[in-house]
Design an enzyme around this catalytic site. Structure first.
Site, short mmCIF file in Angstrom:
data_model
loop_
_atom_site.label_atom_id
_atom_site.label_comp_id
_atom_site.label_asym_id
_atom_site.label_seq_id
_atom_site.Cartn_x
_atom_site.Cartn_y
_atom_site.Cartn_z
N THR A 166 14.21 3.19 2.97
CA THR A 166 14.93 4.29 3.66
C THR A 166 16.12 4.48 3.04
O THR A 166 17.26 4.73 3.70
CB THR A 166 14.93 3.84 5.25
OG1 THR A 166 15.71 2.75 5.34
CG2 THR A 166 13.60 3.73 5.65
N LYS A 174 8.42 10.66 15.55
CA LYS A 174 8.32 9.92 16.83
C LYS A 174 8.88 10.75 18.15
O LYS A 174 8.34 10.80 19.16
CB LYS A 174 8.70 8.64 16.85
CG LYS A 174 7.89 7.39 15.84
CD LYS A 174 8.11 6.19 15.84
CE LYS A 174 7.42 5.47 14.81
NZ LYS A 174 7.67 4.03 14.85
N TYR A 199 20.38 -0.41 1.44
CA TYR A 199 20.17 -1.65 2.12
C TYR A 199 20.04 -3.05 1.32
O TYR A 199 19.88 -4.00 1.55
CB TYR A 199 18.84 -1.56 3.00
CG TYR A 199 19.14 -0.46 3.96
CD1 TYR A 199 19.84 -0.66 5.12
CD2 TYR A 199 18.65 1.06 3.79
CE1 TYR A 199 20.12 0.61 5.98
CE2 TYR A 199 18.91 2.18 4.67
CZ TYR A 199 19.83 1.58 5.84
OH TYR A 199 20.04 2.76 6.86
N ASP A 208 0.90 -1.06 -0.02
CA ASP A 208 -0.09 0.06 0.08
C ASP A 208 0.87 1.14 -0.12
O ASP A 208 1.71 1.30 0.84
CB ASP A 208 -0.84 -0.28 1.37
CG ASP A 208 -1.89 1.23 1.21
OD1 ASP A 208 -1.74 2.10 0.43
OD2 ASP A 208 -2.72 1.19 2.19
N HIS A 249 18.04 14.16 13.38
CA HIS A 249 18.46 13.12 12.36
C HIS A 249 17.52 12.53 11.63
O HIS A 249 16.55 11.70 12.22
CB HIS A 249 19.65 12.18 12.88
CG HIS A 249 19.93 11.16 12.12
ND1 HIS A 249 20.51 11.30 10.80
CD2 HIS A 249 19.83 9.72 12.24
CE1 HIS A 249 20.83 10.07 10.39
NE2 HIS A 249 20.37 9.37 11.17
N SER A 255 24.37 5.37 14.46
CA SER A 255 24.17 3.88 14.92
C SER A 255 25.33 3.27 15.31
O SER A 255 26.36 3.67 15.01
CB SER A 255 23.34 2.90 13.87
OG SER A 255 21.93 3.32 13.66
N ASN A 264 17.41 8.95 2.70
CA ASN A 264 18.29 8.79 3.93
C ASN A 264 19.73 9.17 3.27
O ASN A 264 20.21 8.65 2.28
CB ASN A 264 18.44 7.61 4.29
CG ASN A 264 19.25 7.41 5.77
OD1 ASN A 264 19.95 8.25 6.20
ND2 ASN A 264 19.25 6.26 6.29
N CYS A 292 26.05 7.83 11.24
CA CYS A 292 25.38 9.09 10.72
C CYS A 292 25.89 10.12 11.71
O CYS A 292 25.49 11.34 11.53
CB CYS A 292 23.81 8.81 10.87
SG CYS A 292 23.29 7.76 9.79
N SER A 307 16.77 -0.42 16.09
CA SER A 307 17.48 0.65 15.96
C SER A 307 16.35 1.98 16.27
O SER A 307 16.87 2.95 16.65
CB SER A 307 17.90 0.95 14.42
OG SER A 307 18.78 2.02 14.41
N GLU A 355 30.18 7.50 5.91
CA GLU A 355 30.09 5.87 6.36
C GLU A 355 30.01 5.59 4.98
O GLU A 355 29.83 4.11 4.83
CB GLU A 355 29.06 5.68 7.26
CG GLU A 355 27.63 5.73 6.76
CD GLU A 355 26.53 5.53 7.78
OE1 GLU A 355 26.49 4.06 7.94
OE2 GLU A 355 26.12 6.30 8.64
#
Length: 387
Positions: free
Chosen positions: A152, A242, A143, A29, A233, A307, A275, A111, A201, A79
């Protein structure tokens, strides 16, 4: 003496994939990507764009506005390093024709890299107020195709000029830092694709935010309502949302509205680029400066997370006239000129970029004239040139 951010430049490659198209191709979706993750578009780097070339292009966005002879330090945070020994900053320094006396090196902590460089640069300028420092964060987030983290991904670079008497943001002294040795995200030496435990994470990110944000407020005797904005970030924009909800929980209606409005302004560029690892926080900052309702002196909080894991919260105040130092029209044009890829084209370009070119095979870029690109490997040495 005030020290802070005097210039900001950013760059992202000239191709993207639309999240609606990607969702359909993955039998998902679209709202899972658009709302659940908070992404609209994702920049895609082909084989001719890497961390170094993007870092050069980001810095070129403001290079003609500064006195190059005053630059004394160049730090490259990434990185997505192109060499296990040689610093990416040396390739950048050569392309920008900076003085041989400039100190140049590379830093890494996922990051957090650009923030680490920024803190070093801040101390450098405090000791050498007549000099400036360039700090670059440049990365390609990969990824893998059809993985949980695919949505992401992204590519881009942000470059900052740090100086005394800055014209965009004055950095405040002090910070709150927190680190632990954990495995929420990593990329082994033998892999061009990152490994991630996504749910873990996200939880670590939020826990580290609560720790550093609360500690910083206690250190500085501040309350959440004292901040005009907080930027985060943003590996994907829903993660920052969040954290922002945690920040405003229990606050008065005016504070809630202000910090939600500033977050909305700060996520716009990231939602359309994706990202960019080390540069993600500072792309969010640039988005806030361009789209937010800020005035001179406004206190802005910045939450940096890398991370593995390292986090830091610090703050800055907006400088009067900052609008004259940013190039909103140029930034909008950079995004508008990107070519939309079909999912098949994206998958092909993504896969091709994972393979190193063979020696003495020259790569050809379709970037605009004047943009730097990775032109291939000659005698095992990477070659960079302008289009």
């Amino acid at each position: 003496m005030k020290v802070g951010i005097d210039q900001i430049g950013y760059f992202t490659p000239n191709k993207y994939v639309d999240m609606v198209d990607l969702a359909h191709a993955r039998n998902q979706d679209p709202n899972k990507f658009l709302i659940g993750i908070g992404q609209s578009k994702m920049s895609v780097a082909d084989a001719t764009q890497d961390a170094v070339s993007m870092g050069i292009n980001a810095t070129l966005r403001y290079l003609n506005k500064i006195n190059k002879s005053k630059v004394g330090l160049l730090i490259f945070g990434t990185e997505s390093s192109v060499d296990q020994s040689k610093s990416g900053s040396l390739f950048v320094k050569s392309a920008l024709k900076l003085d041989p006396s400039v100190r140049a090196f590379e830093v890494k902590e996922a990051c957090f890299g650009l923030t680490a460089g920024l803190m070093i640069a801040q101390d450098f300028v405090r000791l050498h107020p007549d000099q400036t420092a360039i700090v670059i964060g440049s990365d390609i987030a990969r990824y893998g195709l059809k993985t949980a983290g695919e949505v992401t991904q992204g590519a881009g670079s942000v470059s900052l000029l740090i100086s005394s008497n800055p014209r965009i943001l004055e950095l405040n002294e002090g910070h709150s830092a927190y680190s632990e040795d954990i495995n929420d995200f990593w990329r082994p030496n033998n892999s061009k694709l990152a490994k991630v435990d996504g749910k873990y994470s996200t939880q670590v990110y939020l826990d580290f935010f609560k720790h550093t944000f609360n500690d910083y407020k206690e250190q500085k005797n501040l309350e959440t309502k004292d901040f005009a904005a907080i930027v985060y970030h943003l590996p994907f924009t829903k993660m920052g949302l969040k954290a922002n909800r945690i920040a405003i929980e229990g606050e008065d209606e005016e504070t809630n509205a202000r910090l939600m409005d500033s977050f909305t302004a700060a996520k716009e560029l990231n939602a359309n680029v994706g990202n960019i690892y080390t540069g993600s926080l500072y792309l969010s900052l640039l988005s806030l400066l361009e789209n937010g309702d800020l005035k001179a002196g406004d206190l802005t909080g910045l939450f940096s997370y890398g991370s593995g894991a390292m986090a830091e919260f610090y703050s800055a105040n907006v400088v009067e006239g900052y609008e004259k130092q940013i190039d909103k029209a140029g930034d909008e044009a950079l995004l508008a000129k990107r070519k939309k890829l079909s999912v098949d084209e994206y998958e092909r370009i993504f896969s091709e970029a994972l393979e190193d070119p063979k020696n003495d095979v020259e790569l050809v870029s379709d970037e605009d004239s004047g943009k730097y690109y990775f032109a291939g490997i000659k005698d095992d040495i990477r070659q960079y040139q302008a289009k």
